[in-house]
Design a protein around this motif. Structure first.
Motif, short mmCIF file in Angstrom:
data_model
loop_
_atom_site.label_atom_id
_atom_site.label_comp_id
_atom_site.label_asym_id
_atom_site.label_seq_id
_atom_site.Cartn_x
_atom_site.Cartn_y
_atom_site.Cartn_z
N PRO A 184 41.64 -33.58 -34.69
CA PRO A 184 41.83 -34.27 -33.41
C PRO A 184 43.11 -33.83 -32.71
N SER A 185 43.02 -33.67 -31.40
CA SER A 185 44.16 -33.27 -30.58
C SER A 185 44.20 -34.14 -29.33
N SER A 186 45.35 -34.69 -29.03
CA SER A 186 45.49 -35.61 -27.91
C SER A 186 45.73 -34.87 -26.61
N GLY A 187 45.02 -35.29 -25.56
CA GLY A 187 45.24 -34.76 -24.22
C GLY A 187 45.49 -35.89 -23.24
N ALA A 188 46.72 -36.01 -22.75
CA ALA A 188 47.09 -37.12 -21.87
C ALA A 188 47.15 -36.65 -20.42
N HIS A 189 46.92 -37.59 -19.50
CA HIS A 189 46.98 -37.34 -18.06
C HIS A 189 47.66 -38.52 -17.37
N VAL A 190 48.17 -38.27 -16.18
CA VAL A 190 48.68 -39.35 -15.33
C VAL A 190 48.03 -39.23 -13.97
N THR A 191 47.92 -40.36 -13.28
CA THR A 191 47.40 -40.40 -11.92
C THR A 191 48.54 -40.76 -10.98
N LEU A 192 48.63 -40.02 -9.87
CA LEU A 192 49.69 -40.20 -8.88
C LEU A 192 49.06 -40.42 -7.51
N PRO A 193 49.83 -40.94 -6.55
CA PRO A 193 49.31 -41.03 -5.18
C PRO A 193 48.92 -39.65 -4.66
N ALA A 194 47.98 -39.64 -3.72
CA ALA A 194 47.41 -38.38 -3.23
C ALA A 194 48.43 -37.47 -2.60
N HIS A 195 49.55 -38.01 -2.07
CA HIS A 195 50.48 -37.16 -1.32
C HIS A 195 51.23 -36.16 -2.20
N PHE A 196 51.13 -36.28 -3.51
CA PHE A 196 51.78 -35.31 -4.38
C PHE A 196 51.01 -33.99 -4.46
N CYS A 197 49.78 -33.99 -4.00
CA CYS A 197 48.93 -32.81 -4.12
C CYS A 197 48.29 -32.54 -2.76
N GLY A 198 47.69 -31.37 -2.61
CA GLY A 198 46.94 -31.12 -1.39
C GLY A 198 45.66 -31.93 -1.38
N PRO A 199 45.11 -32.24 -0.22
CA PRO A 199 43.89 -33.05 -0.15
C PRO A 199 42.67 -32.35 -0.72
N THR A 200 42.66 -31.02 -0.70
CA THR A 200 41.49 -30.28 -1.17
C THR A 200 41.84 -29.18 -2.16
N ASP A 201 43.11 -28.97 -2.45
CA ASP A 201 43.53 -27.86 -3.30
C ASP A 201 44.36 -28.37 -4.47
N GLY A 202 44.18 -27.74 -5.63
CA GLY A 202 44.96 -28.10 -6.80
C GLY A 202 45.97 -27.03 -7.15
N VAL A 203 46.76 -27.30 -8.19
CA VAL A 203 47.80 -26.38 -8.65
C VAL A 203 47.67 -26.24 -10.16
N ILE A 204 47.81 -25.02 -10.65
CA ILE A 204 47.93 -24.78 -12.08
C ILE A 204 49.34 -24.26 -12.35
N ILE A 205 50.01 -24.90 -13.29
CA ILE A 205 51.30 -24.43 -13.78
C ILE A 205 51.02 -23.71 -15.08
N PRO A 206 50.92 -22.37 -15.06
CA PRO A 206 50.38 -21.65 -16.21
C PRO A 206 51.32 -21.56 -17.40
N LYS A 207 52.61 -21.73 -17.16
CA LYS A 207 53.56 -21.62 -18.27
C LYS A 207 54.59 -22.73 -18.16
N THR A 208 54.47 -23.75 -19.01
CA THR A 208 55.48 -24.79 -19.07
C THR A 208 56.56 -24.37 -20.07
N LYS A 209 57.56 -25.22 -20.25
CA LYS A 209 58.68 -24.86 -21.12
C LYS A 209 58.25 -24.61 -22.56
N ASP A 210 57.18 -25.28 -22.99
CA ASP A 210 56.72 -25.08 -24.37
C ASP A 210 55.44 -24.27 -24.44
N GLY A 211 55.06 -23.63 -23.31
CA GLY A 211 53.92 -22.73 -23.32
C GLY A 211 52.59 -23.35 -22.97
#
Length: 639
Positions: free
Chosen positions: A316-343
């Motif tokens: 088993p591996s845990s995958g967590a998410h958070v929900t934020l107000p819509a203004h943090f993202c584009g209305p129709t477009d998403g973002v991928i951050i391909p490399k975080t500090k721990d990969g």
């Protein structure tokens, strides 16, 4: 430097070319997908599959479940009603098999409702396939990208293409990510959604104004690579799978627990002892030619019912998410951050009027109620703050959730050092078929493979029809659905009175007056069946919003009870609608009205209503941000 970085991805072209040898199909779309995408590109129903107008009610399904005997067993009994189990039930039912499914809680209650909401091949898996020269990873990406096209075609109201930006803050990142995402398009072949492309910094900021103009190291924003994947409403897709299986003749039941397995004198599994958890009636026996274990993270628990001490196959591996107000993202477009500090990889995506961000990937203990830890929430917020021009505060978080990925290792393999998001389908020594691992995008092909194995056991009836799920739209996604449905609903229900087409005079006043947001919500959630919800709203005078700030109508509670096996308030707030995931506090505010409506429809007395409200309040508290969750959980326990 740029040329050197681009050269890193040159092996991708050769690897993508190897897919032809791996699949035996090159980049040509499969015959099944040609049927899906031929002509207009919309799903074409299979004339041989007859679906009922509505799924049979749960009491009738329970009666049918009780009707099996040793001499007249079901052909297939599926234990587990997540994406894989519901997909197996639908596959079997549409082949003409007598199929039954039991789920101890609600459909999609576990991992299947807690994904990142992407229908994708896995950009990071393609990268691993190249650098690790791993043909298995490449096959996984290839299969998922081709199944992506099928998923989007079968339920166009629940799934759609989504543009995703990969921000570049160093010049070498531009050719690096461009080459990698072009390879992603190449592996998809003719099922590619829209070709990836470079977008300038100015265009990218216009699409997502919250992107940081400078990286943490001070490098300026160079632009982004835009690529397309699919996005879907995972829980509603799962519920639609279960309901479509029932409409196709399957006996599909939620809140029915598998207590033990039944074996014949030869030690082979021939059924299960199950119990209706809602009525509390005594357990009863269900017999089947083949029993299939599709319980996700809990497959080892079901396997142990037959063989105590059996070697586990799930990590088993845990995958967590958070929900934020819509203004943090584009209305129709998403973002991928391909490399975080721990990969790790983090996504920020628009979803049903909000923005969701995740995911983590941490080994965890197995639990039926996973919750996101403060550390996981902090990791996601900190990662976003490194890449956005506006700081995300803990108080901005609307909901949190955590799912457990069932990473599977094949016990028949010689080594398990490379456990990936592949799946394991095998016939156990006791004759039970276990299906584990995999990912949402490949649920249909996994189900096809599993039912094929069940047929290959020789215990099924003769002349079983071939798989047809690639051509069978889910309820709401077939005839009657079009991309203009939301506009049509808004047009038809925007005026307070209807017009009599014969006389041209105003007709009877409408109780329901739809705004644009509610029309879009109904079209997205119910597809071609949205009109039935509105008719119920008219008939029962339940056209008002369930809770302020969200487009959900009160009539949806009754519709989901009557047509979608909604049995508890949390079923409605978390899975028939997504309010718990979108805004946990709003879900708690809506809870009293949901209990009132459900209680009146089901005939609950005051004690039952109070108990259902308390259970739902405790469940919904798991979606609250960590700082707000503890007081609510204490209050729920006290009540």
């Amino acid at each position: 430097m740029a040329l050197l970085a681009a050269a890193k991805y040159l092996p991708v072209a050769a690897a993508a070319g190897a897919v032809a040898a791996v699949s035996g199909a090159g980049y040509l779309i499969s015959q099944q997908q040609q049927a899906i995408w031929g002509g207009s590109g919309k799903a074409m129903p299979d004339d041989d599959v007859d679906l009922l107008e509505r799924p049979p009610p749960r009491p009738r399904q329970l009666e049918a479940l009780r009707g099996s005997t040793r001499d007249r067993p079901f052909d297939l009994l599926v234990i587990g009603g997540g994406a894989t189990g519901s997909g197996c039930a639908l596959d079997a039912a549409t082949r003409g098999l007598r199929a039954a499914l039991v789920e101890r809680e609600d459909f999609a209650v576990g991992t299947s409702s807690k994904s990142t909401k992407l229908v994708h091949g896995g950009v990071r898996y393609l990268e691993k396939a190249v650098w690790q020269a791993d043909i298995r990873q490449l096959r996984l990406v290839y299969e998922a990208l081709h199944e992506r096209a099928t998923m989007l075609a079968l339920a166009p109201h629940l799934a759609h293409p989504l543009p995703i930006l990969t921000p570049c803050y160093k010049w070498w990142e531009v050719p690096y990510y461009w080459a990698g995402l072009k390879a992603y398009d190449l592996v998809a072949g003719r099922t590619s959604l829209i070709a990836s492309r470079f977008v300038s910094a100015r265009e990218a900021m216009g699409l997502i104004p919250t992107l940081a103009t400078k990286a943490e190291g001070g490098q300026g924003f160079k632009g982004a690579i835009m690529y397309y994947d699919g996005q879907f409403d995972d829980a509603r897709y799962n519920v639609s799978l279960a309901c479509t299986a029932a409409a196709a003749g399957g006996v599909v039941t939620n809140y029915v627990d598998c207590k033990q397995l039944i074996k014949n004198p030869d030690g082979k599994v021939v059924g299960a002892v199950v119990q209706d958890r809602l009525s509390g009636d005594p357990p009863f026996e269900v017999y089947a030619r083949v029993v299939m274990n599709t319980t996700g993270c809990f497959v080892d628990q079901v396997r142990a019912l037959s063989r105590p001490g059996v070697e586990p196959i799930i990590s088993p591996s845990s995958g967590a998410h958070v929900t934020l107000p819509a203004h943090f993202c584009g209305p129709t477009d998403g973002v991928i951050i391909p490399k975080t500090k721990d990969g790790r990889v983090v996504f920020l995506l628009p979803f049903l009027g909000a923005a969701i961000a995740g995911t983590t990937d941490t080994a965890c203990a197995l639990t039926p109620r996973p919750t996101a830890t403060p550390d996981e929430v902090s990791f996601i917020i900190d990662t976003l703050n490194d890449h956005l021009g506006i700081k995300v505060r803990p108080s901005d978080v609307l909901s949190v959730w955590s799912g457990i990925r069932p990473l599977a290792a094949d016990p028949r393999a010689k080594n398990t050092e490379n456990t990936v998001r592949d799946h394991v389908i095998m016939e156990e020594p006791d004759g039970m078929i276990t299906v584990s691992g995999g990912k949402w995008t490949t649920y249909r092909s996994m189900a096809e493979e599993a039912v094929d194995l069940a047929v290959a056991t020789g215990r099924m009836p003769t002349n079983v029809k071939p798989c047809r799920t690639a051509r069978t739209p889910l309820l709401g996604g077939g005839e009657g659905y079009s991309g203009t449905l939301a506009a049509q609903l808004a047009q038809d229900f925007s005026a307070p009175a209807a017009t009599d087409p014969a006389s041209g005079c105003p007709g009877a006043p409408r109780f329901v007056t739809l705004d644009t947001a509610s029309a879009a919500h109904l079209a997205q959630a119910y597809g071609a069946r949205a009109g039935r919800v509105l008719q119920m709203a008219e008939d029962r005078k339940l056209g008002g919003r369930l809770v302020a700030g969200h487009p959900i109508l009160e009539a949806e509670v009754l519709y989901c009870m009557r047509h979608e096996y909604c049995e508890t308030p949390q079923d409605f707030l978390a899975r028939r609608t997504r309010l718990a995931f979108l805004d946990s506090r709003a879900a708690l505010r809506a809870l009293p009205r949901v209990v009132e409506l459900m209680g009146a429809e089901a005939g609950w007395d005051a004690q039952r209503r109070s108990a259902m409200a308390a259970q739902a309040r405790e469940y919904l508290s798991s979606y609250l941000p960590p700082a707000a969750a503890q007081p609510q959980r204490v209050a729920a326990a006290a009540s």
